[in-house]
Design an enzyme around this catalytic site. Structure first.
Site, PDB file in Angstrom:
ATOM      1  N   CYS A 152     -16.348  22.821  41.224  1.00 32.90           N
ATOM      2  CA  CYS A 152     -16.732  24.170  40.236  1.00 32.90           C
ATOM      3  C   CYS A 152     -18.196  24.064  39.814  1.00 32.90           C
ATOM      4  O   CYS A 152     -18.725  22.884  39.969  1.00 32.90           O
ATOM      5  CB  CYS A 152     -15.724  24.326  39.276  1.00 32.90           C
ATOM      6  N   ARG A 204     -21.803  26.040  44.832  1.00 30.23           N
ATOM      7  CA  ARG A 204     -20.679  25.161  44.701  1.00 30.23           C
ATOM      8  C   ARG A 204     -19.428  25.743  44.855  1.00 30.23           C
ATOM      9  O   ARG A 204     -18.406  24.736  44.771  1.00 30.23           O
ATOM     10  CB  ARG A 204     -20.786  24.566  43.286  1.00 30.23           C
ATOM     11  N   TRP A 213     -13.871  26.598  42.187  1.00 32.96           N
ATOM     12  CA  TRP A 213     -13.746  26.253  43.714  1.00 32.96           C
ATOM     13  C   TRP A 213     -12.084  25.646  43.431  1.00 32.96           C
ATOM     14  O   TRP A 213     -12.142  24.316  43.073  1.00 32.96           O
ATOM     15  CB  TRP A 213     -14.505  25.411  44.251  1.00 32.96           C
ATOM     16  N   ASN A 219     -14.922  21.086  35.356  1.00 36.15           N
ATOM     17  CA  ASN A 219     -14.944  20.537  36.842  1.00 36.15           C
ATOM     18  C   ASN A 219     -14.331  19.279  36.985  1.00 36.15           C
ATOM     19  O   ASN A 219     -14.526  18.249  36.273  1.00 36.15           O
ATOM     20  CB  ASN A 219     -16.548  20.762  37.100  1.00 36.15           C
ATOM     21  N   GLY A 220     -13.566  19.130  38.058  1.00 37.77           N
ATOM     22  CA  GLY A 220     -12.966  17.759  38.282  1.00 37.77           C
ATOM     23  C   GLY A 220     -11.515  17.962  38.542  1.00 37.77           C
ATOM     24  O   GLY A 220     -11.002  19.173  38.668  1.00 37.77           O
ATOM     25  N   GLU A 271     -17.015  11.607  67.847  1.00 35.47           N
ATOM     26  CA  GLU A 271     -17.604  12.363  66.604  1.00 35.47           C
ATOM     27  C   GLU A 271     -19.136  11.909  66.499  1.00 35.47           C
ATOM     28  O   GLU A 271     -20.013  13.144  66.271  1.00 35.47           O
ATOM     29  CB  GLU A 271     -17.066  11.927  65.445  1.00 35.47           C
ATOM     30  N   LYS A 288     -22.144  15.071  66.661  1.00 33.13           N
ATOM     31  CA  LYS A 288     -23.041  15.368  65.657  1.00 33.13           C
ATOM     32  C   LYS A 288     -24.175  15.578  66.245  1.00 33.13           C
ATOM     33  O   LYS A 288     -25.095  16.245  65.768  1.00 33.13           O
ATOM     34  CB  LYS A 288     -22.914  14.000  64.694  1.00 33.13           C
ATOM     35  N   GLU A 327     -25.055  18.519  68.469  1.00 31.62           N
ATOM     36  CA  GLU A 327     -24.805  19.831  67.655  1.00 31.62           C
ATOM     37  C   GLU A 327     -25.952  20.088  67.068  1.00 31.62           C
ATOM     38  O   GLU A 327     -26.365  21.300  66.693  1.00 31.62           O
ATOM     39  CB  GLU A 327     -23.476  20.221  67.010  1.00 31.62           C
ATOM     40  N   HIS A 332     -14.980   3.004  85.323  1.00 30.96           N
ATOM     41  CA  HIS A 332     -14.210   3.980  86.348  1.00 30.96           C
ATOM     42  C   HIS A 332     -14.874   5.191  86.433  1.00 30.96           C
ATOM     43  O   HIS A 332     -14.388   6.231  86.775  1.00 30.96           O
ATOM     44  CB  HIS A 332     -12.719   4.364  85.650  1.00 30.96           C
ATOM     45  N   LYS A 379     -20.231  28.030  60.699  1.00 26.49           N
ATOM     46  CA  LYS A 379     -19.373  27.040  60.034  1.00 26.49           C
ATOM     47  C   LYS A 379     -17.978  27.461  60.152  1.00 26.49           C
ATOM     48  O   LYS A 379     -17.225  26.615  60.038  1.00 26.49           O
ATOM     49  CB  LYS A 379     -19.855  27.515  58.402  1.00 26.49           C
TER      50      LYS A 379
END
Ligand code: F6R
Length: 608
Positions: A2, A27, A74, A100-101, A481, A485, A488, A504, A603
């Site tokens: 937040c 945020r 958030w 916040n937290g 992954e 990265k 993309e 193979h 996104k």
């Protein structure tokens, strides 16, 4: 993640705070609110949705006062709605709090306060702080905050005002950022400097445990019962630099946030005293786990790679057969799932169309569903029977980084929770693994220290046209992954392979033009990975190896080494992915690509 802003001085605090909140909207913004003190009374305005809704509310119902606090939310505890929007008050309505937290022990505090007669109005963890301060309030809000915080465990950046003490603004910080900005006969507070750059340049960065009394002409900081001094720093960043906390791109900022986001995802779920996992809030019992015949994990992209890694972990710790599927594939084939299948959905956004459709299908088949999401209140989190959130804060860079390590963190917690319930893990092993988990944030920080070394390697390779990533066992998904990265964000053709599969077919691709990135940290099949390196090297490939710091063997074989700290093999994916994220990032910037918004990507993929 937040955002908090506060002001005390002679201006209308509501205006200053609103302007500051606008700068913090990045945020997170599922709701927002402001409270000010006006003639010894608290006036509050809160609105759901984007900040502009709060603006409209303030235009229709203006408030003004020289001391106030504000918040963009958030959501972490409780859905996005007006009741859960900050600021939150005590029973009297005279003490108001923004936070916040995450308060880890809020459930037990809330229970106690309710038994003492306090009445709660929201589902948030934050509201307990307002009531705790009320409990200890004896005409001194600073002392009441100090007493309240002795009972609180978790992370907080906190701002508190009290109608009966209009000349004081109290703030506190533990494991969540908070800055104080100095003006002339006025002072400000905020989650970060970006909120206040239009007003001030002299900042104090509060430290863990600081509790601070702010008046319009003074700032007093206390820590451990004593008054302490903190340095004032002049900040010359422009607004764009400030939003990214001085990092050049959101992706880099998010890579660097990972030690904190992993820790935040543990919060309230991992007990350091007993070394156990506490997954409250999901209805998955021992009896249910004994009945099911398999676990099925469904996701897309990076989230799918988290699922692939989890298969190794779940099968090893719980012995429940686990399948992993790409959501767009799952939807259109004949799958065998039923009421004896637990289906886990992984999605950062919680809105991915294919994953959502797969969730609906699984529910039709009578399967119990469990979602792992980062966005509270998202479609997948609402529709699944159970949800566990990653507490990573908004991920803005299109390429997922901190959400991935957050997902892995939740999946480890799930595996340990299930294994405990099923008795497939000994008490000793559980304790050992929990200790390793607690060490992960520090080890990720160590990996980040390799950034300069990784940048140098990226310089050597950024002009290449293709790349192969190799690994085995539970690091195989990390090879996938790492390759994802790179492709993309740098548009280099990159492929991840299980190293044992090379001979193979894919080995035909290898010659001196094909660089090979190998994950070769300590594992039970380390020797086999060494042989795979030999095979690639013999065909002329340049080898970049991710290795543990004390590894002498690989030094003889690899052309470049990236050193990472050792952990239990099961947690090595979290460590090993960090250099791959950094490598992709540096290659992308060196090729002049748009790191945060790569071409053709979005996104949140809300269409099929
Ligand atoms: C890659 C990336 C994507 C997402 C995928 C799923 O860096 O971000 O592959 O992982 O689109 O998105 P979520 O997790 O929101 O369902």
């Amino acid at each position: 993640m937040c955002g908090i802003v506060g002001y005390i001085g002679s201006k209308n605090s509501a205006e200053v705070i609103y302007n500051g909140l606008e700068k913090l909207e990045y945020r997170g913004y599922d709701s927002a609110g402001i409270a000010v003190i006006s003639k010894n009374e608290i006036l509050t305005r809160r609105s759901v949705g984007k900040l502009k809704n709060l603006k409209a509310n303030l235009e229709t119902n203006p408030i003004s006062g020289n001391n106030g606090i504000g918040h963009t939310r958030w959501a972490t505890h409780g859905k996005p709605c007006e009741e859960n929007a900050h600021p939150h008050t005590d029973c009297s309505g005279k003490i108001v709090v923004v936070h916040n937290g995450i308060i880890e022990n809020y459930v037990s505090i809330k229970k106690q306060l309710i038994s003492e007669g306090h009445i709660f109005k929201s589902e948030t963890d934050t509201e307990v702080i307002a009531h705790l301060i009320e409990k200890y309030y004896k005409k001194d809000v600073l002392e009441a905050v100090k007493s309240a915080l002795k009972e609180v465990r978790g992370a907080y950046a906190l701002a508190v005002i009290c109608a009966d003490e209009p000349e004081r603004l109290i703030v506190a910080r533990y494991d969540a950022p908070l800055v104080v900005a100095k003006g002339k006969d006025e002072n400000y507070i905020a989650s970060d400097v970006s909120a206040l750059l239009n007003y001030a340049r002299d900042f104090i960065f509060l430290e863990n445990g600081d509790i601070c009394e702010i008046k319009k002409d003074s700032i007093k900081i206390f820590n451990g019962g004593k008054e302490v001094k903190r340095e004032t720093q002049k900040i010359l960043w422009n607004a764009v630099q400030a939003e990214k906390a001085g990092y050049k791109h959101f992706m880099l900022k998010e890579i660097y946030e990972q030690p904190q986001t992993i820790l935040d995802t543990f919060r309230g779920r991992l007990s350091s005293e007993q070394n156990t996992v506490l997954l409250d809030g999901i209805n998955i019992t021992k009896d249910y786990l004994k009945e099911i015949s398999k676990i099925y994990i469904i996701a897309c992209g990076t989230s799918y790679h988290a699922g692939l890694t989890a298969k190794f972990v779940l099968e090893s710790l719980t012995v429940i057969p686990t399948e992993v599927d790409i959501a767009s594939e799952f939807r259109y084939r004949d799958h065998v799932i039923n009421e004896k299948t637990l289906v886990i959905f992984i999605s950062q956004s919680g809105e991915t169309a294919d994953t959502l459709a797969a969730l609906r299908l699984a529910k039709q088949r009578g399967s119990k569903t469990l979602a792992i999401c980062n966005v509270v209140g998202s479609s997948i989190s609402r529709e699944a029977d159970n949800v566990l959130y990653t507490h990573c804060g908004p991920e803005i860079g299109v390429a997922s980084t901190k959400a991935f390590t957050g997902q892995l963190t939740v999946l480890y917690l799930i595996a340990l929770d299930f294994a405990t319930k099923l008795d497939t893990i000994s008490k000793d092993k559980l304790e050992t693994l929990v200790k390793y988990l607690w060490d992960l944030p520090v080890k990720v920080t160590e990996c980040l220290k390799q950034a300069d070394a990784i940048k140098k390697i990226a310089k050597e390779f950024h002009a290449k046209k293709q790349f192969i990533y190799l690994a085995r066992n539970l690091n195989y998904p990390i090879a996938l992954e790492g390759a994802l990265k790179l492709k993309e964000i740098s548009y280099i053709y990159a492929e991840g392979y299980a190293a044992g599969e090379m001979k193979h077919g894919p080995i035909a691709l290898i010659d001196e033009t094909m660089p090979v990135m190998v994950i070769a940290t300590k594992s039970k099949i380390y020797e086999k990975v060494l042989s795979n390196i030999e095979e690639a090297k013999a065909r002329g490939a340049k080898i970049i190896a991710i290795v543990n710091a004390d590894d002498k063997e690989i030094a003889k074989k690899a052309d470049y080494r990236i050193e990472v700290p050792e952990t239990d093999e099961i947690f090595s994916p979290v460590i090993n992915v960090i250099p791959l994220q950094l490598f992709a990032y540096y290659v992308s910037t060196m090729r002049g690509c748009d790191v945060d918004q790569p071409r053709n990507l979005a996104k949140s993929v809300t269409v099929e």
